[in-house]
Design an enzyme around this catalytic site. Structure first.
Site, PDB file in Angstrom:
ATOM      1  N   TYR A 133       0.877  -1.183   0.000  1.00  0.00           N
ATOM      2  CA  TYR A 133       0.000   0.000   0.000  1.00  0.00           C
ATOM      3  C   TYR A 133       0.903   1.218   0.000  1.00  0.00           C
ATOM      4  CZ  TYR A 133      -3.427   3.440   1.610  1.00  0.00           C
ATOM      5  OH  TYR A 133      -4.216   4.547   1.737  1.00  0.00           O
TER       6      TYR A 133
ATOM      7  N   ASP B 240      -2.108  -1.346  -4.032  1.00  0.00           N
ATOM      8  CA  ASP B 240      -2.510   0.020  -4.362  1.00  0.00           C
ATOM      9  C   ASP B 240      -1.231   0.845  -4.418  1.00  0.00           C
ATOM     10  OD1 ASP B 240      -3.395   2.598  -4.486  1.00  0.00           O
ATOM     11  OD2 ASP B 240      -4.740   2.475  -2.769  1.00  0.00           O
TER      12      ASP B 240
END
Length: 262
Positions: free
Chosen positions: A109, A150
Site C-alpha cells: 500500500y 494500491d
DNA sequence: ATGACTTCCTTAGGAAGA
C-alpha cells in the site's frame, strides 16, 4: 487448464465492508488476495469470518489507517517479511510478503502523497525508493514473484478519465510516474496493461461528483510480474460489481489468472 | 475551490483518503 487467480483489493475499512469482502470471496473464489487499507488493529482483524469463508490469512494492522493482509484459499500464507528492508522505523503498516500456492506475493500500500509538494509527498517518494530497491532483489530471486497492491500512481494519461482536475495531485506527478517507470524498467510486467494494451482500465472511482456513475476512474491498483511469472499470465481483469454495492469501497478488486504446472 | 463523499475514532468534528 488449471488457473491460479490472484487479486488485489483496497477494501477501505475491513470492518465497515466485511459483507462486501465475504460476498466477493464467495462469488469469485480468488486463490490469493492482497488487501489494503484495513483501517483496523491486529486484534480487530476479522480472522474468524475469513476462516469460515475458507481462507487462511496473515495481516499487519494499524489503528485508523493503512493496514495490509494476504489471504489464501485453503492454506495459511507462509510469511516472508513485514515492512520493507531499511524501513524499520516506518510506523505505517504498508507491506507484507509471503509464499502462497508456489508464488512469492508482495502486498503493498504505497503512500498517497497528497498534498504535494510537502512532507507527505516526500514520504511517498522515499517509500517508493525502498520498494524499488527491494523489488530488484525479488525480481532476480529465481522465484515467481508478483508485486500487487494500491500503488497510488496513475502510470500514464491513458490510465485516467481526464487529467484536468488532477494536475496537482500526487498520483500523477512526474516524480511519482518516474518511480513507477524505474520499477518497471527492472523488467516487471504490468499485467493489466499487458492484457489490455489499448483499453481504458480503471480500478478506482472516488466518492465525489458521481464519478462511479459516469465511469470517471483511475488505474492505480497494479499487479507486477517478474520474468519467471509473466509467461504464465493467462487473463486479467477488474471485478466492477463490488464497486456498485451499497457502502462499496472506492476501489474494485483487480486480478490475474496464472497457468499452474501440473 | 479550504469543495464534494466516506470511514475512523468516538458522539462533534478533525484527519485522511486520492
Amino acid at each position: 487448464m488449471n488457473l491460479l487467480k490472484i487479486a488485489t483489493f483496497n477494501i477501505n475499512g475491513i470492518r465497515a465492508r466485511l459483507h462486501i469482502l465475504l460476498e466477493w470471496l464467495e462469488r469469485e473464489a480468488p486463490d490469493v488476495v492482497c488487501l489494503q487499507e484495513l483501517k483496523a488493529t491486529d486484534l480487530a482483524f476479522p480472522i474468524g469470518d475469513i476462516r469460515d469463508a475458507g481462507y487462511g490469512a496473515i495481516w499487519q494492522g494499524q489503528s485508523s489507517w493503512n493496514g495490509v493482509a494476504i489471504l489464501a484459499k485453503g492454506m495459511d500464507p507462509l510469511e516472508i517479511r513485514r515492512g520493507l528492508p531499511g524501513n524499520e522505523q516506518d510506523s505505517h503498516s504498508r507491506y507484507l510478503e509471503a509464499a502462497v500456492h508456489g508464488v512469492i506475493v508482495g502486498c503493498l500500500y504505497l503512500p498517497n502523497g497528497n498534498p504535494q509538494p510537502g512532507p507527505k509527498f516526500d514520504y511517498k517518494l522515499a517509500w517508493f525508493e525502498k520498494l524499488i530497491e527491494h523489488a530488484a532483489g525479488l525480481y532476480d530471486s529465481g522465484h515467481p514473484v508478483v508485486l500487487a497492491g494500491d500503488y497510488n500512481v496513475i502510470p500514464t494519461d491513458e490510465d485516467i478519465y481526464n487529467t484536468r482536475s488532477w494536475l496537482k495531485d500526487a498520483l500523477l506527478q512526474p516524480e511519482s510516474r518516474e518511480c513507477f517507470q524505474r520499477l518497471l524498467a527492472q523488467g516487471w510486467t504490468d499485467a493489466l496493461r499487458a492484457r489490455y494494451p489499448d483499453e481504458r482500465i480503471y480500478t478506482f472511482w472516488d466518492y465525489f461528483r458521481k464519478h462511479w456513475q459516469t465511469n470517471s476512474g483511475l488505474r492505480i491498483d497494479h499487479l507486477l510480474l517478474n520474468a519467471k511469472l509473466a509467461p504464465r499470465l493467462k487473463n486479467a481483469g477488474v471485478d466492477r460489481w463490488p464497486r456498485d454495492l451499497p457502502h462499496a469501497s472506492d476501489h474494485a478488486p483487480t486480478w490475474i489468472e496464472l497457468a499452474i504446472d501440473e
